[in-house]
Structures are given as structure tokens and as C-alpha cells.
Design an enzyme around this catalytic site. Structure first.
Site, short mmCIF file in Angstrom:
data_model
loop_
_atom_site.label_atom_id
_atom_site.label_comp_id
_atom_site.label_asym_id
_atom_site.label_seq_id
_atom_site.Cartn_x
_atom_site.Cartn_y
_atom_site.Cartn_z
N GLN B 185 0.93 -1.09 -0.11
CA GLN B 185 0.00 -0.11 -0.09
C GLN B 185 0.92 1.13 -0.09
O GLN B 185 0.28 2.47 -0.01
CB GLN B 185 -0.84 0.01 1.13
CG GLN B 185 -2.35 0.75 0.92
CD GLN B 185 -3.10 0.38 0.01
OE1 GLN B 185 -3.20 1.07 -1.04
NE2 GLN B 185 -3.49 -0.77 0.14
N GLY B 206 1.24 -5.23 -7.77
CA GLY B 206 1.29 -4.44 -9.13
C GLY B 206 -0.06 -3.73 -9.35
O GLY B 206 0.16 -2.55 -9.70
N CYS B 329 -22.29 -4.57 7.53
CA CYS B 329 -23.15 -4.44 8.86
C CYS B 329 -24.20 -5.50 8.84
O CYS B 329 -25.48 -5.19 9.45
CB CYS B 329 -23.78 -3.26 8.90
SG CYS B 329 -24.58 -2.59 7.54
#
Lengths: 392, 386
Positions: B185, B206, B329
């Protein structure tokens, strides 16, 4: 190694004058089930159906095990009406059989064959005993029963009986609308009504954007699994635009009654679609007492919204029994994917377990129900879900 | 309708320059680098060029780079490959906010192979205290795995400082501690200094940097012994068998080139977009940032009290705005992100969270449009739920 599949069907042969109509329907459904498989012919004879297929018989048997109306089937070895050929066939079959006791069960519809049934039993029994020293005869409870049918055109031999799904051919019982939620129960309810021959269409209530496109895809996937059992390999899925109704319910002064109101609206909308499409019944996955909307009081109050018959094939099943069936028919893994359906996003904290009709009518009087229902029906989308996947 | 893709930390579209670079390797130069003929030799040469090129970018040696199928494989190969090469199980230090492709192989080593694991906590802003790494080191510590940038809230770890701590500890040890950094990241957004941070293993993906999916890279410091997870024809020095994904590798090389070459320009652009968007998001009543102020510029985790992030995601997609959420949720299965839990959010706060992943390719007009739609959707959802 087999040449023919013998199919037995039970109940439909009892249906008097309708019998040949039912048989034709079953044969038609079988043709749909075998659409992409190689076979030479389908014939009806002596109260049974015979499918000639020299290759890929395992795949044919597999497909037939998803056709309602078939009680059992047997892969059959076909040979010339000649004693040596029959013995050779018996040898091959017995080599592939599991067990230590056997019996020969010969029938002779072809009275020109030189040996009687009894003589045939003795002749073949002796032959098997000589060639398979580990086998013993047991005429009462044999582990292997070798059937030999001597017909006009050929001799047929088999020892395996594979159970079918039973039930009635799909299409024999009229059209019904299944309320399909995406949970575990409703696909099973759909399966059980297909089993009784119902021509099934499904209704789903979609509350996008409160639920995701994935929850709709999940219902499509469930309908696709059910399509494997539907006569023509496809199921119509009506996706109702339920968002405005959900929004309206959120403004209710009686939030504890929302589930009841929601269920009543679902039935009302389904009824309207069903009548338009000439369906005669609604089907739900209710199981008595499972959740707040499935207490007898709730079912009573919810049911009062329509005069149409509502089938609840799961009413007497425990959750585990429903789960077992869902696993068996292949819908369970899809049903438990954690996408929200409209019942989970809007659940009030304390839903009423004993909603009374007068309370519900009072709560409904807050709304212009007809306008809400008309809009939902108007914006309903119809999808045809087929069992086969086409990517390109 | 304007389309604003704000989920760039999930994946990115492939850059047109990357597509162009890959083009010849599908149908023209499609050879297998292991083939003996000219087509094979050409492919082998391209493969070798890509490796050398990437080595220059990362300032490492070409034979320290291994091509994989992506971040998950790189992380698995680094952790399991290193652990399987040890004579006996030891101790691993990681954090509670790592990616699942780090946490799950480590959990496997713990459950099935007898390894001991320390999972370091993160503070409210997703920061791991480097001192806690020092304190967790024990005589049998073999591996430390810490991510550079967190994929959910964007917090940046003090990897260089942690690397120095490990290097200091290693001076008195016969069995050296190996330092793995998941940089999937981080690439393109935060500088990566493999040598300066004393990194032994580094994972890169990639498709997070406008490259093709199914491509990744693992840096393995020279001399470090790993066991393969895939066995076969012995490609990638025997560590990663399987015919090389040459178009993908070329695409990865091009994407990395762009990530390095345009680093400063992209960083400035994304930082400006981030500030612009955050200012508008904080105008929305009862909005709070989960992301730290000093985090990576491309990730914003924000929550709106009383909202279900999942519902907000679907409202926004109707306007062509694509974001991600902190938790599903569904009432059937609570699936709160382990990262949001680790930084101390309550289940309700996690469920109220959305994650925004920016890209340098976005315009200010797109950002303003998205901000407007987020504000309007939050207001609409709040009005419906009362």
C-alpha cells in the site's frame, strides 16, 4: 459400459385419464434435463421410460437425479436374445457388483424365448455360482439382485437401482409464486413445491441502495440453483422495487409493527403479480415459531391480507432439517453469504410477536398503500434465470 | 453522470502506458523464457531486463528480486518461505493491523507449526510504537513483519527506526532477526528505502499502482535462504516455479517506473486532493477522521455518526461515486475490520466508517462532486433512519 437407462415413475401412473399427459410432461422435462448430453432415444414402454445412451451414462444418470417425477433408475446392459450372450452380460455385471449374496430375477414378456423365467433363474444362477465362487444364493434378502428382462427386441440386465427425487413432474400442478428472500428457508420451500409439480416463479423484494447489488445477485444465484430442478431449466424471477416502501416504513409511528406491515405488503404485491401472471398460489419459507414474523399470531395477521392460498411447505420443519435440505439441494452455501436482504437492514429492535389485526390496520392507515403497491409493481423487473452459465 | 472512483486502495485501473508496454507480449513476443529457441531466448532476455530495471528502481541487486502473483503471494512466500527454512520453530513479531495475507500465514505457523507470536498493538491513530518492537524481541525471535502503510487507515509505520532497532539487536546475536515489510500500500505514496531501513524481505503488488492484477514482487536480501511454496520447473531460482507471466512482469516494471518517476508530482497532487476533500468531509455534522493527520496521502478513513457505511456505499454508487467501507453491517455475521477494532473503534463506529482511496489521476472537480454527494447522501440516510 451400460447401453440404456431404465426410469421408473410412481405416482403419476396412478393418475387415471391424465396419465399419458403426465408421462409426456415427464419425458419433456427429461429432454430438457439432458439437453446438452448425448443420448440416442427416449421411449415410453410397459409403464417405464427407457433412454438409450451408449456413452456418458454417468452424466445422464446424474442429470436424471434432478428430475422430479422419477422414482428410481437403473443403468441397463442390453444384449441379444441368446443364452450365451446373456451369460456374458451377466458375467460383466456381476464383476461390477458389490456383495456376497445374490439372486436372479428373470421376467419373460417375450414368450417366444425358449427358457421360462424359472428355467432362466436356474440356468443363470448356476452360471454365476460356477464363475463367482465367493457368492451364495439368497432368494429372500440378496445383496445383489440381477434383473433379467427378456423382451421382443433384446434382453436387458441390471442390478443397480438408484433412487430418484420422487415427486411429480414440474408443470403438472399449475403455477405458484415463491417469495424468495436470499435466506436459507425460501429456496428450500421452492424446492419442495417444485417437487409437487408446481411451475415455479420467484419474487424478490429489493431495497437498493439500502441493500447491495450483491444481495440481488445472491438471489439470482439461488434461483439458478432452483432452475436445475425446474422442468425447463429456467425460472422467472420478479425483482420488486421495494425501496420506497422501506423508506415509508421507517417513518412509521409503530416501528414494532414494521415487520408485519412489510410482510403484508410483500404478500399483497406478490398476489398482484401472481394474479396478473395466472398463478394460483403463493409459497413462503415460513416455519412455525422460527422468528417474530412466524408465530401463529403473526402468520394469522399477515395472512389476512390476501385470499390467495399460501403454501408453507416448511411449516413443520426444524431449522436443522431445513439446513440439511438446503445442503442437499445445493443452496445452503449461497444462502449463508453475508449480504443484507431487506429483512436485515430494517429490522426494528423489538418486533411485535403477537401483532393484532386492528393494530396493523391502524398502522397501515398512515399510508396510501395502494399508491405504494402500485409503484412497487410498476417498477418490478422480470429476469429469466437459466441453469446454464454463459460467459461470452 | 460523473464517475469518481475513490477505492484506489482496493485496486487501480491499469495505466494506458502500462497497457501499451504489455501489448507485444501477448501475441508477438509470447515465448516461454525456458524455451531453447529464439522466441524463448528473447522472452528470457526481456525477463532479465525487467528484473535489472526494477533492481535499479529499488536500489537492490537484480538477483534479489523474485516475481510473484501479487501482494498475497509475496507476503506468504516471505513469511512461510522463511519459517519453513528454519531448523526449529521460533518467535515472530508482527502487529494487530497487518494485512490478512500477513496475519493468516503467521496464524498458520502458530497453530500448526509451533511458532510463538507477539502481535503488537497500535494506538488510536494506527501507529505501532517502535519501542514495543524492541521490548518484544526475545532470544528465539526469528522474524519481524511490519507493514509500511496500513491499507485501511493509511497510518505510516516508523519502518526505518524499527529497522535500526532490529539491526542493533542483531549485532549481538548469532541467529539474526529477519525484517519483513509489506509495502503493497506504500509504493507510489511513501518513499521506500530498503537498504536504509535494513529490510530483508519486502512485498510489492502491481495492481495497487496502476499495474496489472496478478503481478507482484518479493525482495529477498542476498544470502537469505527461503523454502519455496510452489514446486515445479524451478523458475525464479527454484523459489517460485511456474512459467513466468511475461506480459504481467513487463506491466509491473512499467507501473513501478511510473510510480518512482512521478513520485514527487503524484504525491503533491494527492496531498492537495486529500486536504481539499477532508475539509469538505469535516463540514458534515458528526463526522470524524479515523486516519492520522500524518498518514499516507491517498487513504482517508472517515466515519459519520449514526450511518451504516454499507448503506452509504450503495447510495454513493448511484451517483457514480465508489468508496469502500469499514465493516459489513449484516445482522447475520459481524465482520468488523480487525484494523478498526485494533485502533479502538466500537462496532458502531466501525460500521459507520467508509474508506476513500485517492489517486493522482483525480481532478479537483471530481473531488468536489464526490464531497457534495457524500454530504447529501449522509443527510439523506440520516433523514430516513430518523
Amino acid at each position: 459400459m451400460y447401453h440404456t437407462i431404465l426410469i421408473r415413475y410412481g405416482e403419476i401412473s396412478l393418475k387415471g385419464r391424465n396419465r399419458s399427459k403426465f408421462e409426456d410432461l415427464l419425458i419433456n422435462n427429461i429432454k430438457f434435463a439432458l439437453k446438452d448430453l448425448p443420448y440416442q432415444s427416449i421411449k415410453k414402454a410397459y409403464g417405464r421410460i427407457y433412454i438409450d445412451c451408449s456413452s456418458n451414462w454417468e452424466a445422464v444418470v446424474d442429470a436424471l437425479q434432478r428430475v422430479f417425477g422419477i422414482v428410481s433408475l437403473s443403468p441397463v446392459f442390453k444384449t441379444e436374445l441368446e443364452l450365451d450372450a446373456i451369460k456374458k452380460a451377466a458375467q460383466t455385471l456381476m464383476e461390477n457388483a458389490q456383495g456376497s449374496t445374490f439372486k436372479i430375477n428373470a421376467r419373460r414378456p417375450n414368450k417366444h424365448f425358449p427358457l421360462t423365467s424359472m428355467e432362466m433363474n436356474q440356468e443363470l444362477g448356476g452360471f454365476v455360482l460356477r464363475n463367482f465362487p465367493h457368492l451364495k444364493v439368497d432368494v429372500h434378502h440378496p445383496q445383489i439382485e440381477l434383473h433379467v428382462e427378456l423382451r421382443n427386441e433384446a434382453a436387458y440386465l441390471y442390478h443397480t437401482i438408484i433412487p430418484g427425487l420422487g415427486g411429480m413432474p414440474v408443470g403438472s400442478a399449475g403455477k405458484g409464486f415463491l417469495l424468495l428472500s436470499g435466506g436459507i428457508d425460501s429456496p428450500v420451500a421452492g424446492y419442495l413445491t417444485l417437487k409437487r409439480g408446481v411451475n415455479l416463479e420467484a419474487v424478490h423484494f429489493h431495497s437498493y441502495p439500502f441493500t447491495s447489488e450483491r444481495s440481488k445477485q445472491k438471489v439470482i444465484d439461488l434461483a439458478q440453483i432452483l432452475a436445475n430442478y425446474a422442468g425447463r431449466g429456467e425460472i422467472k424471477l420478479w425483482v420488486v422495487y421495494f425501496t420506497e416502501i422501506q423508506k415509508a416504513l421507517q417513518r412509521s409511528k409503530y416501528p414494532e409493527l414494521n415487520i408485519t406491515l412489510m410482510r403484508r405488503l410483500m404478500l399483497k404485491i406478490s398476489e398482484r403479480l401472481a394474479k396478473r401472471e395466472n398463478a394460483l398460489a403463493l409459497i413462503t419459507g415460513d416455519s412455525l415459531g422460527q422468528v417474530a414474523s412466524q408465530t401463529m399470531e403473526s402468520i394469522h395477521t399477515i395472512n389476512a391480507v390476501t385470499n390467495m392460498p399460501i403454501f408453507r411447505p416448511l411449516i413443520g420443519l426444524d431449522k436443522q432439517e431445513i439446513v440439511d435440505l438446503a445442503v442437499k439441494i445445493g443452496t445452503y452455501e449461497t444462502s449463508i453469504l453475508p449480504y443484507e436482504d431487506c429483512c436485515t437492514v430494517f429490522v426494528p429492535r423489538n418486533p411485535a410477536t403477537k401483532p393484532r389485526i386492528d393494530q396493523v390496520l391502524e398502522a397501515e392507515s398512515q399510508y396510501d398503500l395502494e399508491a405504494l403497491i402500485a409503484e412497487a409493481v410498476e417498477k418490478t423487473e422480470c429476469l429469466t434465470v437459466t441453469k446454464s452459465v454463459e460467459l461470452f | 453522470m460523473l464517475q469518481v472512483y475513490l477505492d484506489n486502495s482496493a485496486t487501480t485501473p491499469v495505466d494506458p502506458q502500462v497497457v501499451a508496454a504489455m501489448e507485444p507480449y501477448w501475441q508477438t513476443q509470447f515465448g516461454n523464457p525456458s524455451s531453447p529457441h529464439r522466441l524463448g531466448i528473447e522472452a528470457e532476455s526481456v525477463l532479465s531486463q525487467c528484473r535489472k530495471f526494477l533492481a535499479q528502481l529499488f536500489n537492490v541487486r537484480a538477483d534479489e528480486l523474485y516475481f510473484t502473483s501479487g501482494g498475497t503471494e509475496s507476503n506468504n512466500l516471505a513469511i512461510l518461505g522463511y519459517a519453513y527454512a528454519q531448523y526449529q520453530p521460533g518467535h515472530i513479531i508482527t502487529s494487530k493491523i497487518e494485512h490478512l495475507s500477513v496475519l493468516n500465514p503467521i496464524a498458520h505457523l502458530e497453530e500448526s507449526c509451533g511458532w510463538r507470536v507477539s502481535r503488537l498493538p497500535a494506538d488510536r491513530w494506527g501507529k505501532i510504537d517502535p519501542q514495543s518492537v524492541a521490548e518484544a524481541i526475545s532470544p528465539d525471535t526469528a522474524l519481524i513483519s511490519i507493514m509500511l502503510v496500513n491499507n485501511e487507515i493509511g497510518s505510516i509505520q516508523a519502518v526505518e527506526q524499527i529497522g535500526q532497532i532490529i539491526a542493533a539487536a542483531n549485532r549481538n546475536r548469532r541467529q539474526k532477526i529477519v525484517f519483513h515489510v509489506d509495502a503493497c500500500q506504500a509504493l507510489g505514496s511513501v518513499p521506500i528505502d530498503i537498504k536504509g531501513s535494513k529490510i530483508d524481505l519486502l512485498s510489492v503488488s502491481g495492481h495497487k499502482i496502476f499495474g496489472p492484477k496478478g503481478t507482484g514482487l518479493l525482495y529477498i536480501k542476498d544470502g537469505l535462504l527461503l523454502r519455496p511454496l510452489l514446486f515445479g520447473g524451478g523458475q525464479e531460482g527454484g523459489l517460485r516455479s511456474g512459467t513466468e507471466n511475461l506480459p504481467g512482469i513487463v506491466g509491473l516494471a512499467k507501473a513501478c517506473e511510473l510510480a518512482f518517476k512521478e513520485f514527487e508530482k503524484n504525491k503533491a497532487a494527492v496531498a492537495e486532493l486529500k486536504d481539499r476533500l477532508i475539509l469538505q468531509l469535516l463540514e458534515i455534522p458528526d463526522s470524524l477522521l479515523n486516519s492520522p493527520a500524518d498518514g499516507a496521502d491517498h487513504i482517508i478513513s472517515v466515519r459519520f455518526a449514526g450511518i451504516k457505511g454499507e448503506v452509504l456505499v450503495h447510495f454513493l454508487e448511484q451517483h457514480g461515486v465508489y468508496v469502500s467501507m469499514g465493516a459489513a453491517c449484516s445482522s447475520r455475521k459481524s465482520s468488523i475490520s480487525h484494523v478498526l477494532k485494533a485502533i479502538g473503534l466500537t462496532p458502531d463506529e466501525a460500521a459507520a466508517t467508509i474508506r476513500i482511496g485517492l489517486s493522482p489521476k483525480l481532478t479537483t472537480a471530481q473531488i468536489d462532486y464526490a464531497a457534495e454527494k457524500i454530504a447529501a447522501s449522509v443527510a439523506e440516510v440520516r433523514s430516513i433512519y430518523g
